[in-house]
Enzyme design. Structure first.
Site, PDB file in Angstrom:
ATOM      1  N   LEU A 203       7.693  12.940  -8.708  1.00 51.08           N
ATOM      2  CA  LEU A 203       8.448  13.964  -7.973  1.00 51.08           C
ATOM      3  C   LEU A 203       7.697  14.462  -6.745  1.00 51.08           C
ATOM      4  O   LEU A 203       7.904  15.593  -6.305  1.00 51.08           O
ATOM      5  CB  LEU A 203       8.748  15.141  -8.904  1.00 51.08           C
ATOM      6  CG  LEU A 203       9.507  14.804 -10.189  1.00 51.08           C
ATOM      7  CD1 LEU A 203       9.491  15.992 -11.157  1.00 51.08           C
ATOM      8  CD2 LEU A 203      10.943  14.394  -9.867  1.00 51.08           C
TER       9      LEU A 203
ATOM     10  N   ALA B 143       2.342   4.807   0.247  1.00 47.00           N
ATOM     11  CA  ALA B 143       1.650   4.162  -0.882  1.00 47.00           C
ATOM     12  C   ALA B 143       1.208   5.124  -1.982  1.00 47.00           C
ATOM     13  O   ALA B 143       0.501   4.709  -2.902  1.00 47.00           O
ATOM     14  CB  ALA B 143       0.449   3.335  -0.413  1.00 47.00           C
ATOM     15  N   ALA B 144       1.644   6.378  -1.925  1.00 48.12           N
ATOM     16  CA  ALA B 144       1.276   7.306  -3.004  1.00 48.12           C
ATOM     17  C   ALA B 144       1.850   6.842  -4.334  1.00 48.12           C
ATOM     18  O   ALA B 144       1.169   6.865  -5.369  1.00 48.12           O
ATOM     19  CB  ALA B 144       1.762   8.710  -2.679  1.00 48.12           C
ATOM     20  N   GLY B 145       3.115   6.399  -4.320  1.00 52.78           N
ATOM     21  CA  GLY B 145       3.724   5.904  -5.550  1.00 52.78           C
ATOM     22  C   GLY B 145       3.030   4.664  -6.075  1.00 52.78           C
ATOM     23  O   GLY B 145       2.808   4.529  -7.286  1.00 52.78           O
ATOM     24  N   ASP B 146       2.673   3.754  -5.180  1.00 53.18           N
ATOM     25  CA  ASP B 146       1.962   2.543  -5.596  1.00 53.18           C
ATOM     26  C   ASP B 146       0.598   2.888  -6.176  1.00 53.18           C
ATOM     27  O   ASP B 146       0.143   2.265  -7.140  1.00 53.18           O
ATOM     28  CB  ASP B 146       1.782   1.596  -4.399  1.00 53.18           C
ATOM     29  CG  ASP B 146       3.101   1.047  -3.884  1.00 53.18           C
ATOM     30  OD1 ASP B 146       4.064   0.973  -4.678  1.00 53.18           O
ATOM     31  OD2 ASP B 146       3.164   0.692  -2.703  1.00 53.18           O
TER      32      ASP B 146
ATOM     33  N   GLY C 138      -2.136   5.625   6.193  1.00 54.64           N
ATOM     34  CA  GLY C 138      -1.980   4.207   5.895  1.00 54.64           C
ATOM     35  C   GLY C 138      -1.602   3.935   4.460  1.00 54.64           C
ATOM     36  O   GLY C 138      -1.516   4.840   3.626  1.00 54.64           O
TER      37      GLY C 138
END
Length: 305
Positions: free
Chosen positions: A222, A250-253, A288
């Site tokens: 979330l 890329a936080a979710g990754d 990035g």
């Protein structure tokens, strides 16, 4: 040492241009900067798991162009096993990204070689899957390949994680019973469940629907509101660590890779969720995609702001 985490998915070269604003139809703008950055959800998650302490193998396809060797080399530098990354004739996957001064972006993804990761490709690297503890999939490669990967992971008794990204429609019904952890964000949970996820309460409704569909457990990320965990018995809301966000790319990754790395290291489910959250929080403090992903030492030394 056999890889403990195997990531089956995409490798893209991100072609990133910054401009004062996004161009209008038919318009030519003068850009400010240009850079090429290795990306793709699969490769990002492989890099995250590797930097965060796991032995990792990547299963995917790159093209025979210059980007293909660069994408493979970027993973090798991180210590990712690339024996199952095949070079196929044609172009590698690319993402064409324009970012404006307010950090809004417009993105066009060309799958390229990622479309050539087939179910037959998986059969040729079955030994890699057999050696894994955790298998991670996303949706940037052909759907029949993802379905086969989930099914094979279940047959082998592995912990199977699906990050359903990008998602625009419900998943095939037969997939759910092969998924131990389904990890969508708000928009993906909305697409999969048909429930608009815009609050913690609506996230609970969506998670319940996905559990009823057959997923083992669901973690809806979330953003700054943290994450919601559901297992069919109840819910737990995990508050996000407080940081100053610079770029959420890329936080979710990073969360998925960190969560998988922690599980593969024998951490408890709760420890793995928190570990993934801290890793993701650190990633948004840097610009990035892959360059923003923290190391195990970064996470261990994290002090909330």
């Amino acid at each position: 040492m056999p890889a403990k985490v195997v990531v089956i998915g995409s490798l893209n070269m991100d072609l990133v241009t910054r401009a004062s604003r996004l161009p209008r139809a038919g318009e030519t703008l003068i850009g400010q900067t240009f850079s090429t950055v290795p990306g793709g959800k699969g490769a990002n998650q492989a890099v995250a798991a590797a930097r965060l302490g796991a032995d990792v193998a990547m299963v995917g396809c790159v093209g025979t162009d210059a980007y293909g060797s660069q994408l493979r080399d970027a993973l090798l530098v991180e210590g990712v096993d690339c024996q199952a990354v095949s070079a196929v004739e044609g172009s590698s996957g690319v993402a064409l990204i324009v970012v404006d001064d307010s950090s809004q972006n417009a993105i066009v993804i060309v799958a390229g070689s990622n479309d050539q990761l087939t179910p037959a490709s998986l059969k040729s690297c079955d030994a890699v899957l057999q050696a894994a503890d955790v298998i991670i999939c996303q949706l940037e490669v052909p759907m029949d390949t993802v379905g086969q990967a989930l099914k094979r992971g279940r047959e082998l008794g592995k912990t199977v994680i699906l990050n359903p990204a990008p998602a625009s429609a419900p998943l095939p019904a037969e997939w759910y019973h092969s998924i131990d952890y389904l990890i969508p964000n708000e928009s993906e949970a909305t697409a999969l469940s048909g429930v608009t996820v815009d609050s913690l309460d609506s996230a609970k409704v969506a998670a319940t629907a996905l559990i009823k569909a057959g997923a083992g457990k669901v973690i809806i990320t979330l953003g700054a509101q943290g994450a919601l965990f559901a297992d069919g018995k109840g819910f737990e809301h995990w508050v996000a660590p407080k940081v100053k966000a610079v770029d959420t790319t890329a936080a979710g990754d990073t969360f998925v890779g960190g969560f998988a790395a922690a599980l593969a290291a024998g951490k408890s489910e709760a420890e793995a969720i928190r570990f993934g959250q801290v890793a993701a929080a650190l990633s948004v403090t840097r610009a990035g995609a892959q360059p923003s992903i923290p190391t195990l030492q970064d996470v261990q030394g994290f002090v909330p702001s």
